[in-house]
Structures are given as C-alpha cells and as structure tokens.
Design an enzyme around this catalytic site. Structure first.
Site, mmCIF file in Angstrom:
data_model
loop_
_atom_site.group_PDB
_atom_site.id
_atom_site.type_symbol
_atom_site.label_atom_id
_atom_site.label_comp_id
_atom_site.label_asym_id
_atom_site.label_seq_id
_atom_site.Cartn_x
_atom_site.Cartn_y
_atom_site.Cartn_z
ATOM 1 N N GLY A 86 0.782 -1.241 0.000
ATOM 2 C CA GLY A 86 0.000 0.000 0.000
ATOM 3 C C GLY A 86 0.809 1.283 0.000
ATOM 4 C CG MET A 138 -1.039 -7.949 -6.895
ATOM 5 S SD MET A 138 -0.592 -7.252 -8.511
ATOM 6 C CE MET A 138 0.896 -6.352 -8.135
ATOM 7 C CB THR A 148 -10.136 -0.974 -20.734
ATOM 8 O OG1 THR A 148 -8.766 -1.342 -20.949
ATOM 9 C CG2 THR A 148 -10.324 0.502 -21.041
ATOM 10 C CG ASN A 167 -3.615 -0.584 -12.581
ATOM 11 O OD1 ASN A 167 -3.443 -0.818 -11.372
ATOM 12 N ND2 ASN A 167 -2.933 -1.222 -13.524
ATOM 13 C CG HIS A 212 1.753 -1.657 -15.201
ATOM 14 N ND1 HIS A 212 1.579 -2.919 -14.682
ATOM 15 C CD2 HIS A 212 2.664 -1.786 -16.195
ATOM 16 C CE1 HIS A 212 2.338 -3.770 -15.333
ATOM 17 N NE2 HIS A 212 3.021 -3.113 -16.249
ATOM 18 C CG ASP A 260 -1.219 -3.962 -16.763
ATOM 19 O OD1 ASP A 260 -1.776 -3.401 -15.812
ATOM 20 O OD2 ASP A 260 -0.496 -4.973 -16.625
HETATM 21 C C1 GAR Z 1 3.411 -0.913 -7.473
HETATM 22 O O1 GAR Z 1 4.705 -0.893 -7.961
HETATM 23 C C2 GAR Z 1 2.401 -0.921 -8.594
HETATM 24 O O2 GAR Z 1 2.810 -0.164 -9.687
HETATM 25 C C3 GAR Z 1 2.358 -2.387 -8.939
HETATM 26 O O3 GAR Z 1 2.386 -3.036 -7.697
HETATM 27 C C4 GAR Z 1 3.105 -2.236 -6.775
HETATM 28 C C5 GAR Z 1 2.236 -2.033 -5.561
HETATM 29 O O4 GAR Z 1 2.947 -1.379 -4.563
HETATM 30 N N1 GAR Z 1 1.190 -2.710 -9.668
HETATM 31 C C6 GAR Z 1 1.171 -3.601 -10.656
HETATM 32 O O5 GAR Z 1 2.137 -4.250 -10.999
HETATM 33 C C7 GAR Z 1 -0.178 -3.752 -11.348
HETATM 34 N N2 GAR Z 1 -0.027 -4.354 -12.619
HETATM 35 P P1 GAR Z 1 2.200 -0.694 -3.347
HETATM 36 O O6 GAR Z 1 1.290 -1.774 -2.752
HETATM 37 O O7 GAR Z 1 3.298 -0.331 -2.408
HETATM 38 O O8 GAR Z 1 1.440 0.477 -3.852
#
Ligand code: GAR
Length: 224
Positions: A19, A101, A152, A118, A120, A156
């Site tokens: 988070g 996720m 969408t 989102n 990414h 991604d």
């Molecule tokens: C982040 O790096 C985000 O960009 C990635 O997960 C991490 C979550 O970190 N998201 C993805 O890969 C989605 N495809 P966080 O829980 O510390 O925000």
C-alpha cells in the site's frame, strides 16, 4: 475545462499488498494537494499492509474474502458484484487500483468506465503483466518508468493518463529499478487523482488530454 468542487472527490482504493501508493495518495490529500477523500480502502487480502495504513489514518478498511466465491462458475463476476455494492454504498466517484493483484471484470470496469485508474510499473504499452522491471532490464531498455491509466477489460491496456520515466542503470537489479520507479509512482498517482478531481482529464478514444496543462505538469510527465 476545470471545475471547482464544493465537496472532495469520493475515492475508494483497492489494494492487495504493502500500500505505498495508497499512502502517497493519503499523504497528498492530507497535504491539501488532492481535493479528494478516501471513503473506503478495500482488499482481497486480510493481512494487507494497505488495510493497516487505512486504519492508521482513520479510514474505513474493508476485507472482502474471495474464499466464499471460489468454485462458483461466475466467481470473478460475483466477487466484483460484491465490491460494486460496497462502492455504491459509499457513493464512490473514483476507484484507484493500487497494487490490486486481481483482474477486475466488466462488472466493475463498465460501471466505472473512465472513473477507475490503475498504476503500473512500466512505460505501457511495453511490459504489461508481472515482473516488469526485470523484463525492462533483460530487454536492454535505457528508460523504464510507470503509467497511470484508466482501467478497461484488457489488463494494463486502458487510456494512459500520466507516465514518468527513469533511466535504467548498468548495475540495476529489478529491485533497485523498482525502487527508482516507485518514487515516481508516488508522484504521478496523487497527481492523476487531483487532475480527475478538478475535472481536467478529457478522454477521447485512447487519448487522455489534460486541460490547461501547467508547467509543473510537464515536469511530472518527463520526470527522470
Ligand atoms: C506498485 O509498484 C504498482 O505499480 C504495482 O504493484 C506495486 C504495488 O505497490 N502494480 C502492478 O504491478 C499492477 N499491474 P504498493 O502496494 O506499495 O502500492
């Protein structure tokens, strides 16, 4: 055309893990940099650090257990219908996926079309999916980065709102590159929320235009 809101934008955050992006949005709101309020933090993981962060800031934290839905033919849709009910109960205007996720279905995507974002950790459309920092290094990219996009049905794939780029260094590991990208994620996600809150985002097909772009926005878009 930007709007002056009389009430803060009602935001829900869906997160599965540590988070840190949620935290960046919380911090921006608390610092007055985003005219928004987080009305619910929702997770599919009971022990998600994101839920702890929410509680620490007095925000509503909700764990929606996926287990009761497993094995049903419509399990993913049914789970998302449960989420949708919560979002509607809380009169959510913008949904943020922040390290969520789980693939969201049309149930959510259609209801929140152009109102669900989102983040990414790659410069989309390069490297959708998982382990993307390693993929950028292995491919020999000189630049990597992160993308905030509308969600969408394609994973991604949605219209890109903001991107930030960072260099890939010769001695980078996936971890060091991820850390450099994360610094930028924490800048562009709150920024995207504020742009949405002030009504500055205009979607035209795949393209998202930022009305009345100011110099500091340029800085974020080309952050190094
Ligand atoms: C982040 O790096 C985000 O960009 C990635 O997960 C991490 C979550 O970190 N998201 C993805 O890969 C989605 N495809 P966080 O829980 O510390 O925000």
């Amino acid at each position: 055309m930007s709007i002056n809101r009389t009430t803060p934008l009602r935001v829900a955050v869906l997160a599965s893990g540590r988070g840190s992006n949620l935290q960046a949005v919380i911090d921006a709101i608390e610092a007055g940099q985003a005219q928004a309020q987080i009305v619910a933090v929702i997770s599919n993981k009971k022990d998600a650090v994101a839920l702890e962060r929410a509680r620490k800031h007095g925000l509503t934290d909700i764990f929606v257990d996926p287990k009761p839905f497993v094995g049903r033919p419509d399990s993913r849709d049914a789970y998302d219908r449960a989420l949708l009910e919560i979002l509607q109960q809380h009169e959510v205007e913008l949904v943020l996926l922040a390290g969520y996720m789980k693939i969201v279905t049309a149930v959510l995507v259609n209801t929140y079309a152009n109102r669900m974002m989102n983040i990414h950790p790659s410069l989309l459309p390069s490297f959708p999916g998982l382990d993307v920092q390693k993929k950028a290094i292995d491919w020999g990219c000189k630049l990597a980065g992160c993308t905030v996009h509308f969600v969408t049905e394609g994973v991604d794939e949605g219209p890109i709102i903001i991107q930030a780029a960072v260099p890939v260094l010769d001695d980078d590991t996936p971890e060091t590159l991820a850390a450099r990208i994360l610094v930028q994620e924490h800048k562009i996600y709150p920024r995207a929320v504020q742009l949405f809150a002030e009504g500055s985002l205009r979607v035209d097909g795949r393209r998202v235009f930022i009305d009345g772009a100011k110099p500091e926005r340029e800085e974020i878009i080309s952050a190094s």
